[in-house]
Scaffold this active site. Structure first.
Site, PDB file in Angstrom:
ATOM      1  N   VAL A  11       0.830  -1.206   0.000  1.00 47.33           N
ATOM      2  CA  VAL A  11       0.000   0.000   0.000  1.00 47.33           C
ATOM      3  C   VAL A  11       0.861   1.252   0.000  1.00 47.33           C
ATOM      4  CG1 VAL A  11      -1.687   1.342   1.307  1.00 47.33           C
ATOM      5  CG2 VAL A  11      -1.960  -1.132   1.080  1.00 47.33           C
ATOM      6  N   LYS A  35      15.671  -2.909   2.577  1.00 48.92           N
ATOM      7  CA  LYS A  35      14.584  -2.586   1.646  1.00 48.92           C
ATOM      8  C   LYS A  35      14.740  -1.166   1.097  1.00 48.92           C
ATOM      9  CE  LYS A  35      10.305  -3.833   2.523  1.00 48.92           C
ATOM     10  NZ  LYS A  35       8.922  -3.861   3.105  1.00 48.92           N
ATOM     11  N   CYS A 264      -6.223  -8.937   1.721  1.00 44.62           N
ATOM     12  CA  CYS A 264      -7.331  -8.137   2.240  1.00 44.62           C
ATOM     13  C   CYS A 264      -8.527  -8.963   2.703  1.00 44.62           C
ATOM     14  CB  CYS A 264      -7.793  -7.135   1.174  1.00 44.62           C
ATOM     15  SG  CYS A 264      -6.576  -5.855   0.801  1.00 44.62           S
TER      16      CYS A 264
END
Length: 435
Positions: A11, A35, A264
């Protein structure tokens, strides 16, 4: 305008890159130094079509940056978005909000600008915004920090299009200043007349959960209708089309399969059901959806075992596609995570192919063999199963597939192939919801 985004996950990374494409200066902060360094080099930790190009171009143009330093990310920011994980909490299934609350407290401590807007982008249960408001007021009573909710509605595999051309933008806030800042941020979408739903924080939080639960229910409903179709000789696709042409129902999410998965629907339906029960208003329809979907994944494994005959041990199955849907490498709650372990436990030799197998290699049973091509996965198989409908599988030559196999049984759990063509190629072909 400048914003900071906390969390370089799915997201946060997609939202940050898309805001940068709008012309906003964006800094994404993440606690993982490896990352962050990889993102600076253009290495994307997830697979999402078009995201690598979008990140690279906006990073090169100076609108998108990455850091591990929260204060650096917030320097001059008008908005800070919380896009950290909210996984299901072990033990009770509620959304784990530790990361959200810790991030909110960190933002409050680092804040220097009066009137900062703190926006929850993560999917959170209703009432979370109120708790965030209490946190920032406790930590920084000397500053005005506006709390808001801006839930995401991104489909994996089509996330950039969903962000750039959304069905709607939901803004939840309790101050005119927060609404004004968020409307300015989303101004590019006014040109395409995107509906803006401005409401309270609690309503915005619930919109997200209600939407996902409704879509999960549609999937589960058509899966149960598919089972009935098989028993009575009907065709689930004609049933779904006849239903979907009714404008009150719509055609989307009426596609039968092995059950929903992903980042989700599983956790959001569970969190909504638990929240509703705690509030004294249980949503029994959602509770049933969860139970039916869990059972369906088990049933698909049983269907494969039945196709192998009374003694499946030692037989071979080729699995085409293991991610929860095409165009993503996401394995969270994928049907394959239930189906494949059950096959391996029964002594079945499992060979899989997936165009994006990175995550799958880490989470599927150690006994699983990975093939370099769909034909290799089918080679010597007694049964081939289409589990995820990647486009490259749709164009496979039936004759090549059949000649590679030892057996002749083809289970199409996504109804992606033409039954007539497959039967003409010599397959014992079985699909979902069709006699």
């Amino acid at each position: 305008m400048r914003i900071a985004v906390l969390g370089a996950g799915y997201v946060g990374l997609v939202s940050g890159a898309c805001f940068a494409e709008f012309g906003v200066n964006v800094c994404i902060v993440d606690t993982d130094p490896a990352k962050v360094e990889a993102l600076r080099r253009g290495v994307i930790p997830i697979y999402e079509p078009g995201l690598d190009k979008l990140v690279a171009e906006n990073h090169a143009d100076g609108r998108l940056g990455f850091t591990t330093d929260l204060e650096e990310a917030m320097e001059g920011a008008d908005c800070v978005f919380l896009a950290v994980g909210t996984p299901s909490r072990r033990g009770d299934g509620h959304a784990d909000l530790r990361y959200v609350y810790a991030a909110a407290e960190g933002v409050a401590r680092a804040a220097k600008k009066d009137g900062l807007v703190l926006v929850t982008k993560s999917t959170v249960p209703v009432g979370t915004g109120q708790k965030i408001r209490e946190i920032v007021q406790r930590v920084r009573p000397d500053l005005t920090i506006h709390v808001a909710s801006n839930p995401e509605f991104l489909r994996e595999g089509n996330a950039i299009g969903d962000f750039m051309r959304p069905d709607r933008v939901v803004l939840g806030a309790d101050s005119d200043a927060a609404f004004a800042t968020l409307r300015r941020l989303y101004r590019p979408l006014y040109l395409i007349e995107t509906p803006i739903v401005a409401t309270s924080i609690e309503t915005a939080e619930l919109i997200k959960y209600a939407a996902n639960a409704f879509l999960a229910t549609k999937i589960t409903f058509i899966n149960e209708i598919a089972d009935l179709c098989e028993r009575v000789g009907a065709d689930v696709h004609d049933v779904a089309r006849g239903m979907g042409l009714d404008g009150r129902i719509g055609r989307k999410f009426l596609h039968p399969g092995p059950g929903y998965g992903g980042s989700c629907f599983p956790k959001d339906t569970l969190a909504l059901a638990l929240t509703a029960r705690d509030a004294g208003a249980p949503i029994r329809l959602v509770e049933a959806t969860i139970a039916v979907n869990d059972a369906r994944k088990e049933a698909m494994a049983d269907r494969i075992l039945a196709a192998l005959g009374p003694s499946p041990a030692g037989k071979s199955v080729g699995i085409l596609g293991v991610t929860f849907k095409p165009e993503t490498d996401d394995m969270r709650d994928a049907p394959s995570l239930v189906i494949l372990p059950k096959l391996v436990a029964a002594g079945v030799e499992v060979t899989v192919h997936d165009p994006q197998p990175g995550q799958a290699r880490q989470v599927l049973p150690a006994a699983t063999r990975f093939a370099a091509s769909p034909i290799e996965a089918a080679t010597g198989a007694d049964v081939v199963v289409l589990l995820t409908e990647w486009n490259e599988y749709r164009s496979l030559s039936p004759d090549r597939l059949r000649s590679a196999m030892r057996g002749e049984t083809l289970l199409d759990l996504r109804n992606a192939w033409d039954p007539v063509a497959m039967r003409e190629a010599g397959f014992h072909y079985s699909s979902v919801g069709r006699a």
